[in-house]
Scaffold this motif. Structure first.
Motif, PDB file in Angstrom:
ATOM      1  N   UNK A 245      -1.185 -48.702  13.897  1.00 23.99           N
ATOM      2  CA  UNK A 245      -1.288 -48.300  12.501  1.00 23.99           C
ATOM      3  C   UNK A 245      -2.421 -47.306  12.294  1.00 23.99           C
ATOM      4  N   UNK A 246      -3.564 -47.574  12.942  1.00 25.73           N
ATOM      5  CA  UNK A 246      -4.736 -46.731  12.772  1.00 25.73           C
ATOM      6  C   UNK A 246      -4.942 -45.828  13.976  1.00 25.73           C
ATOM      7  N   UNK A 247      -5.633 -44.724  13.768  1.00 23.63           N
ATOM      8  CA  UNK A 247      -6.006 -43.845  14.865  1.00 23.63           C
ATOM      9  C   UNK A 247      -5.048 -42.686  15.034  1.00 23.63           C
ATOM     10  N   UNK A 248      -5.439 -41.805  15.939  1.00 21.34           N
ATOM     11  CA  UNK A 248      -4.611 -40.641  16.232  1.00 21.34           C
ATOM     12  C   UNK A 248      -3.631 -41.006  17.330  1.00 21.34           C
ATOM     13  N   UNK A 249      -2.479 -40.403  17.319  1.00 20.58           N
ATOM     14  CA  UNK A 249      -1.427 -40.811  18.250  1.00 20.58           C
ATOM     15  C   UNK A 249      -0.886 -39.666  19.088  1.00 20.58           C
TER      16      UNK A 249
END
Length: 144
Positions: A54-58
């Motif tokens: 859900x969080x962070x860069x992907x």
């Protein structure tokens, strides 16, 4: 079920709520709950269980890149010996069709200890040299 030919948004232009009712206007997303406020607070247990990314860069995947499935000579002979890749014997040569198996390219890593007749889309110069030196042959197929 009837196939909707036109988009709903085009049909509903001019209707104040456009089919989403008077209160929420499609702010909620059903079972996921709410407007995704509180995901780092009261809905944290949902994040832990279902929303690992859900969080962070992907990252970014380049849409123009082409995936090439390649196999080295070493791995090819290993799989042939195990019986994972079927190879026929014709005129004292081991016949392998890599295009049917799903490989696009043959790489030059490893030693060629027997003559091979390989059908493949692309091949490195080193691999071609090794196969021809052992008395084998390479058949190149047009790549799609």
């Amino acid at each position: 079920m009837v196939v909707r030919r036109e988009k709903k948004t085009r049909k509903m232009r001019g209707h104040r709520t456009m089919g989403w009712g008077t209160k929420g206007q499609h702010r909620d997303r059903g079972a996921e709950g709410g407007r995704h406020i509180g995901m780092h607070k009261e809905k944290w247990s949902w994040i832990v269980k279902y929303g690992k990314d859900w969080y962070g860069k992907h990252g970014f995947i380049n849409p123009t890149s082409k995936v090439v499935r390649a196999i080295s000579i070493r791995k090819l002979l290993e799989l042939v010996d195990k019986g994972a890749i079927e190879a026929k014997e014709e005129n004292g040569k081991l016949v392998v069709d890599l295009t049917k198996i799903g490989y696009d390219k043959l790489l030059g890593g490893g030693k060629v200890d027997r003559p091979l007749l390989v059908t493949v889309g692309a091949i490195t110069n080193k691999a071609k040299e090794k196969i021809e030196k052992s008395g084998g042959q390479v058949i190149l197929t047009p790549q799609s």
